[in-house]
Scaffold this motif. Structure first.
Motif, PDB file in Angstrom:
ATOM      1  N   MET A 127      44.223  38.902  36.604  1.00  7.79           N
ATOM      2  CA  MET A 127      42.998  38.144  35.850  1.00  7.79           C
ATOM      3  C   MET A 127      43.651  37.128  34.800  1.00  7.79           C
ATOM      4  SD  MET A 127      40.269  39.070  37.250  1.00  7.79           S
ATOM      5  CE  MET A 127      41.237  39.317  38.668  1.00  7.79           C
ATOM      6  N   PRO A 128      44.712  37.443  34.168  1.00  6.83           N
ATOM      7  CA  PRO A 128      45.170  36.276  33.402  1.00  6.83           C
ATOM      8  C   PRO A 128      45.393  35.085  34.229  1.00  6.83           C
ATOM      9  CG  PRO A 128      46.119  38.371  32.491  1.00  6.83           C
ATOM     10  CD  PRO A 128      45.474  38.647  33.989  1.00  6.83           C
TER      11      PRO A 128
ATOM     12  N   ILE B 116      40.156  38.741  24.433  1.00  7.82           N
ATOM     13  CA  ILE B 116      41.382  39.123  25.396  1.00  7.82           C
ATOM     14  C   ILE B 116      41.159  39.048  26.650  1.00  7.82           C
ATOM     15  CG2 ILE B 116      42.967  41.071  25.489  1.00  7.82           C
ATOM     16  CD1 ILE B 116      42.291  42.040  22.727  1.00  7.82           C
ATOM     17  N   ILE B 117      42.038  38.452  27.465  1.00  4.40           N
ATOM     18  CA  ILE B 117      42.141  38.337  28.678  1.00  4.40           C
ATOM     19  C   ILE B 117      43.165  39.300  29.528  1.00  4.40           C
ATOM     20  CG2 ILE B 117      42.218  36.971  30.925  1.00  4.40           C
ATOM     21  CD1 ILE B 117      40.051  36.368  28.947  1.00  4.40           C
TER      22      ILE B 117
ATOM     23  N   VAL C 283      44.337  34.918  24.434  1.00  3.51           N
ATOM     24  CA  VAL C 283      43.225  35.392  23.529  1.00  3.51           C
ATOM     25  C   VAL C 283      42.467  33.940  23.449  1.00  3.51           C
ATOM     26  CG1 VAL C 283      42.371  36.188  21.616  1.00  3.51           C
ATOM     27  CG2 VAL C 283      44.460  37.365  22.462  1.00  3.51           C
ATOM     28  N   LEU C 284      41.068  34.139  23.933  1.00  5.01           N
ATOM     29  CA  LEU C 284      40.365  32.951  23.885  1.00  5.01           C
ATOM     30  C   LEU C 284      39.235  32.943  22.907  1.00  5.01           C
ATOM     31  CD1 LEU C 284      39.707  32.674  27.436  1.00  5.01           C
ATOM     32  CD2 LEU C 284      41.672  31.868  26.269  1.00  5.01           C
ATOM     33  N   ASP C 285      38.983  31.684  22.387  1.00  5.19           N
ATOM     34  CA  ASP C 285      37.765  31.635  21.430  1.00  5.19           C
ATOM     35  C   ASP C 285      36.544  31.713  22.003  1.00  5.19           C
ATOM     36  OD1 ASP C 285      36.448  30.896  18.587  1.00  5.19           O
ATOM     37  OD2 ASP C 285      35.784  29.176  20.071  1.00  5.19           O
TER      38      ASP C 285
ATOM     39  N   LEU D  99      35.373  41.733  30.082  1.00  9.66           N
ATOM     40  CA  LEU D  99      35.321  40.059  30.080  1.00  9.66           C
ATOM     41  C   LEU D  99      36.231  39.898  31.196  1.00  9.66           C
ATOM     42  CD1 LEU D  99      34.478  37.761  28.249  1.00  9.66           C
ATOM     43  CD2 LEU D  99      36.895  37.776  27.558  1.00  9.66           C
ATOM     44  N   ALA D 100      37.501  40.195  31.233  1.00 13.55           N
ATOM     45  CA  ALA D 100      38.344  39.421  32.106  1.00 13.55           C
ATOM     46  C   ALA D 100      38.200  39.773  33.628  1.00 13.55           C
ATOM     47  CB  ALA D 100      39.891  40.114  31.916  1.00 13.55           C
ATOM     48  N   PHE D 101      37.285  40.718  33.864  1.00  7.82           N
ATOM     49  CA  PHE D 101      36.813  40.746  35.338  1.00  7.82           C
ATOM     50  C   PHE D 101      35.982  39.977  35.675  1.00  7.82           C
ATOM     51  CE2 PHE D 101      38.427  45.383  35.407  1.00  7.82           C
ATOM     52  CZ  PHE D 101      39.314  45.257  36.339  1.00  7.82           C
ATOM     53  N   ALA D 102      35.482  38.826  35.111  1.00 11.45           N
ATOM     54  CA  ALA D 102      34.355  38.052  35.528  1.00 11.45           C
ATOM     55  C   ALA D 102      34.845  37.279  36.691  1.00 11.45           C
ATOM     56  CB  ALA D 102      34.040  36.919  34.435  1.00 11.45           C
ATOM     57  N   PRO D 103      36.079  36.789  37.151  1.00  6.75           N
ATOM     58  CA  PRO D 103      36.285  35.872  38.339  1.00  6.75           C
ATOM     59  C   PRO D 103      36.032  37.044  39.554  1.00  6.75           C
ATOM     60  CG  PRO D 103      37.930  35.297  36.393  1.00  6.75           C
ATOM     61  CD  PRO D 103      37.028  36.576  35.952  1.00  6.75           C
ATOM     62  N   MET D 104      36.529  38.222  39.333  1.00 10.63           N
ATOM     63  CA  MET D 104      36.708  39.204  40.448  1.00 10.63           C
ATOM     64  C   MET D 104      35.155  39.548  40.802  1.00 10.63           C
ATOM     65  SD  MET D 104      38.051  43.205  40.639  1.00 10.63           S
ATOM     66  CE  MET D 104      39.907  42.696  40.453  1.00 10.63           C
ATOM     67  N   LEU D 105      34.268  39.580  39.764  1.00 10.11           N
ATOM     68  CA  LEU D 105      32.847  40.035  40.129  1.00 10.11           C
ATOM     69  C   LEU D 105      32.010  38.830  40.736  1.00 10.11           C
ATOM     70  CD1 LEU D 105      30.402  41.714  39.799  1.00 10.11           C
ATOM     71  CD2 LEU D 105      29.919  40.691  37.394  1.00 10.11           C
ATOM     72  N   ALA D 106      32.678  37.690  40.192  1.00  7.48           N
ATOM     73  CA  ALA D 106      31.924  36.278  40.908  1.00  7.48           C
ATOM     74  C   ALA D 106      32.237  36.353  42.502  1.00  7.48           C
ATOM     75  CB  ALA D 106      32.257  35.145  40.045  1.00  7.48           C
ATOM     76  N   HIS D 107      33.550  36.631  42.681  1.00  9.32           N
ATOM     77  CA  HIS D 107      33.975  36.513  44.269  1.00  9.32           C
ATOM     78  C   HIS D 107      33.122  37.721  44.977  1.00  9.32           C
ATOM     79  CE1 HIS D 107      37.765  34.138  42.588  1.00  9.32           C
ATOM     80  NE2 HIS D 107      36.546  33.343  42.798  1.00  9.32           N
TER      81      HIS D 107
END
Length: 399
Positions: free
Chosen positions: A73-74, A50-51, A152-154, A354-362
């Protein structure tokens, strides 16, 4: 003597946080590599895919800090799913473009005004009964359905996308035999390769995103508490429930009277052509420490209460334990955002969701990129370095 590799950035941990960070660093021209025993093993493969856009955290009728932090995030994930930007997930499978928020009779009325407010109307829309999924096409359903703008992603296909695009920068290691070592005030990583042999990896910056494995790796680096707690990391466990059979696809949060859904169901195809309902929410939270048979019975009763018209007598059942690893909080509650702690040239990080991965990378790039000096020579993966495999889906492990 061990072979030595020199890079700008070494990432330890092959979950979504490490993989997203790898893609972002490399898109900016840095020599970044990632080591892991298996891609996604642990929290990432055990997630529901779930994003979140924060709606789940507003179920009390108020906008929380988590709701506001995760709201964008979505959009970032959808860009990646289109192949736009540094992270290309165009080959990943989208199980559902939208989730549903599902209210029972009498429950939705207390939140109707909030759902219709300016704060929420861009996040969700009430579904017309003509557009209800088939499962809810019955007079016995007296509630309402709201469509959430959260895909929702696989997750296995997401991990496979990273594996495909970044195979030349992914190195399979035995994580239990690999270790951080200190030399002249800087840390290096002695990697035990999965195929045998060892390599010393020297990096200007080492980023550890190994989930529950973070603490064992970095405990010697943090001899004192980083906050009021007595540790660096906290674990919040879940016991997820799975049902497998000839089931309709549903992606929904069933709303109750608390800030946690009565149940959250995502649906996943299996290799033998059936469907698994993978269930979180209150059953997973309250099921920690219970015997699987007891939790399964309680979850069946909850589903019977929510879906009295639907026959679940022919499905198989199982449970799966998950440890959610996060930066330690004095209250023990879930952090609202990703967390980062740095000692010397080592940074340990947790995405929280899971959804926060982009924020953490930045955030990692903003903090660490200014500390990098001259770039390393291009990394060339040797024949002795295997690419980590993608972890098996939870339902393929338990059924």
């Amino acid at each position: 003597m061990n072979n030595t590799v020199m890079v700008d950035v070494l990432i330890i941990g092959g979950g979504i946080a490490g993989l997203w960070a790898l893609a972002e660093w490399r898109s900016r021209g840095y020599e970044a590599i990632l080591v892991s025993d298996e891609l996604g093993k642990g929290q990432t493969i055990a997630s529901q895919g779930i994003i979140h856009g924060g709606t789940k955290y507003a179920l009390t009728g108020q906008m929380s800090n988590a709701t506001l932090a995760i709201g964008d995030m979505p959009r970032l994930w959808r860009n990646a799913l289109k192949g736009d930007g540094a992270v290309n997930l165009a080959q990943a499978q989208i199980l559902a473009e939208h989730q549903l928020l599902w209210t029972s009779a009498g429950i939705g009325s207390r939140l109707t005004g909030f759902f219709a407010s300016h704060a929420m109307k861009s996040r969700m829309v009430a579904l017309d009964k003509n557009h209800y999924p088939e499962l809810f096409h019955t007079p016995q359903f007296k509630g309402a359905l709201y469509q959430l703008d959260e895909p929702v992603l696989d997750i296995p296909s997401v991990l496979a996308s990273f594996q495909q695009y970044y195979a030349n920068y992914l190195i399979a290691v035995d994580s239990y035999e690999s270790t951080l070592i200190e030399e002249q005030g800087k840390y290096q990583y002695l990697a035990a390769l999965a195929q045998g042999g060892k390599v010393l990896i020297q990096a200007q910056q080492i980023i550890i995103t190994a989930g529950a494995g973070n603490e064992a790796l970095v405990k010697p680096l943090f001899p004192k508490p980083v906050n009021k707690t007595h540790g660096l990391q906290q674990l919040r466990p879940l016991q997820m429930v799975l049902a497998k059979g000839d089931l309709p696809r549903i992606y929904a949060h069933a709303l109750g009277m608390s800030d946690k859904p009565r149940i959250t169901i995502t649906s996943h195809p299996t290799l033998d052509g059936q469907v698994v309902w993978y269930m979180g929410g209150q059953p997973a939270e309250l099921g920690v420490g219970k015997a699987p048979s007891q939790l399964i019975q309680e979850t069946r009763q909850e589903l019977q209460s929510l879906l009295p018209w639907f026959d679940l007598s022919q499905v198989q059942w199982a449970t799966w334990n998950v440890d959610r690893a996060e930066a330690a909080q004095a209250s023990g509650a879930r952090p609202d955002k990703p967390s980062v702690h740095t000692v010397g040239n080592v940074t340990v990080a947790w995405p929280t969701k899971l959804a926060f991965a982009p924020m953490l990378a930045h955030e990692l790039i903003q903090q660490l990129a200014p500390q990098l000096s001259a770039r390393s020579k291009p990394f060339v993966k040797s024949a002795s370095m295997q690419t980590p495999q993608v972890a098996k889906a939870v339902w393929e492990q338990v059924f």
